[in-house]
Design an enzyme around this catalytic site. Structure first.
Site, PDB file in Angstrom:
ATOM      1  N   LYS A   8      -1.718  22.267 -11.120  1.00  0.00           N
ATOM      2  CA  LYS A   8      -2.690  22.557 -10.048  1.00  0.00           C
ATOM      3  C   LYS A   8      -2.404  21.728  -8.796  1.00  0.00           C
ATOM      4  CE  LYS A   8      -6.496  21.646 -12.256  1.00  0.00           C
ATOM      5  NZ  LYS A   8      -5.934  21.275 -13.565  1.00  0.00           N
ATOM      6  N   ARG A  50     -15.948  23.619 -13.044  1.00  0.00           N
ATOM      7  CA  ARG A  50     -15.145  23.647 -14.267  1.00  0.00           C
ATOM      8  C   ARG A  50     -15.864  24.363 -15.412  1.00  0.00           C
ATOM      9  NH1 ARG A  50     -12.399  17.593 -14.598  1.00  0.00           N
ATOM     10  NH2 ARG A  50     -11.057  17.799 -12.765  1.00  0.00           N
ATOM     11  N   ARG A  76       5.916  11.653 -21.164  1.00  0.00           N
ATOM     12  CA  ARG A  76       5.581  10.615 -20.181  1.00  0.00           C
ATOM     13  C   ARG A  76       5.331   9.275 -20.888  1.00  0.00           C
ATOM     14  NH1 ARG A  76       1.174  12.729 -16.326  1.00  0.00           N
ATOM     15  NH2 ARG A  76      -0.173  12.479 -18.142  1.00  0.00           N
ATOM     16  N   ARG A  86       0.538   6.286 -23.493  1.00  0.00           N
ATOM     17  CA  ARG A  86      -0.914   6.246 -23.506  1.00  0.00           C
ATOM     18  C   ARG A  86      -1.447   7.167 -24.602  1.00  0.00           C
ATOM     19  NH1 ARG A  86      -3.295   7.599 -17.771  1.00  0.00           N
ATOM     20  NH2 ARG A  86      -2.474   9.603 -18.453  1.00  0.00           N
ATOM     21  N   ARG A 141      -7.409  18.134 -25.556  1.00  0.00           N
ATOM     22  CA  ARG A 141      -7.889  18.327 -24.185  1.00  0.00           C
ATOM     23  C   ARG A 141      -7.730  19.782 -23.759  1.00  0.00           C
ATOM     24  NH1 ARG A 141      -5.019  13.852 -22.385  1.00  0.00           N
ATOM     25  NH2 ARG A 141      -3.960  15.008 -20.739  1.00  0.00           N
TER      26      ARG A 141
END
Length: 235
Positions: free
Chosen positions: A28, A105, A139, A172, A183
Site C-alpha cells: 500500500k 479498516r 526481514r 521480530r 495478522r
C-alpha cells in the site's frame, strides 16, 4: 450525526476521496507513493500520522486518544474520524482530492466515515498471502541500531550478521511466518465485508499481483480513466 455540515460535501463535488485497501505488507505504501507522484491533486491523509501528531501536540483529541492507547485499546472510531476530517476539511475546501491511508479498516468505520465524507474511489490490492509471508519473514534486524535487512533484496554481507558490527541479527516476533499469517487472517476477516460494501456502491477496483511495479501501471490506467472527466470539466 455528521461532524461537519453540508458545506464540505458541496466542496467535495469538485474533488475525490480515494481509499487504498490492502493486506499488511501488501505494498500500500509503495502504491500510495506512486499515486501521489503521478497525481499531485491528491493530498495524503494518514490516520497514523494524524494520531501521532495529535498525541505529540497534546491536542484535546490527542489527549483523549492517548487514554485508550495507554490501556492497549483501539482508539474509538469517532475520535479517529474527527482527526481525519480535521485534515480533510482544509484540503477539500481548497478543491484538493484526498488519498486516505489506514482508515477505514472495518465496516463500522466505513459507515461512520460515509456520514461525513464521500469515498468515491477505492483501490483493493490483492496480493497472495504466500508472497507477503515470504517478503516479511525475510526481514531481520540489528536490534541495537535498528538496521533492517531483507534476504530477498537487501541481504547482509554475512548471513545472520550485521554488516557494521558483526553482531547477530534477530527476527521480530511480528515478522515470523506464523505471526504474519495470523495478522493476514485477521485483516481478511475485518475487510471482506468492507470490500463487498464498496463493491455494492460501485466504486472499487481490485488489482491482483505479486509486485508493486507490475501492478501500478494498471492502477494508473484506471485512475487516469476515472479522473478523465475532471480534466474535461475544467476545460
Amino acid at each position: 450525526m455528521p461532524i461537519y455540515d453540508d458545506t464540505l460535501q458541496q466542496h467535495q463535488q469538485c474533488a475525490h476521496s480515494l481509499l487504498i485497501l490492502g493486506k499488511p505488507g501488501g505494498g500500500k505504501g509503495t502504491i500510495s507513493g506512486k499515486i501521489l507522484h503521478d497525481f499531485p491533486q491528491f493530498r495524503h491523509v494518514s490516520t497514523g500520522d494524524e494520531l501521532r501528531q495529535h498525541v505529540r501536540n497534546k491536542t484535546a483529541l490527542g489527549i483523549e486518544a492517548k487514554k485508550y492507547m495507554d490501556e492497549g485499546c483501539l482508539v474509538p472510531d469517532q475520535i479517529m474520524i474527527q482527526m481525519v476530517m480535521g485534515d480533510a476539511v482544509e484540503a477539500v475546501e481548497k478543491g484538493q482530492s484526498l488519498l486516505l491511508d489506514g482508515f477505514p479498516r472495518t465496516m463500522e468505520q466505513a459507515v461512520a466515515l460515509d456520514k461525513n465524507l464521500d469515498v468515491d474511489l477505492v483501490i483493493n490490492l490483492c496480493i497472495p498471502n504466500e508472497t507477503i509471508i515470504e517478503r516479511i519473514s525475510d526481514r531481520w534486524i540489528h536490534s541495537a541500531s535498528g538496521r533492517v535487512y531483507n534476504y530477498s533484496y537487501k541481504p547482509p554481507k554475512v548471513m545472520g550478521l550485521d554488516d557494521e558490527t558483526g553482531e547477530p541479527l534477530v527476527q521480530r516476533e511480528d515478522d515470523k511466518p506464523e505471526s504474519v499469517l495470523k495478522r493476514l487472517q485477521k485483516y481478511e476477516m475485518a475487510t471482506a465485508p468492507l470490500v463487498k460494501y464498496y463493491e455494492e456502491k460501485g466504486v472499487i477496483q481490485t488489482f491482483a499481483g505479486t509486485e508493486s511495479d507490475v501492478i501500478y501501471p494498471n492502477v494508473k490506467r484506471w485512475l487516469d480513466h476515472q479522473l478523465a472527466g475532471d480534466e474535461a470539466a475544467t476545460v
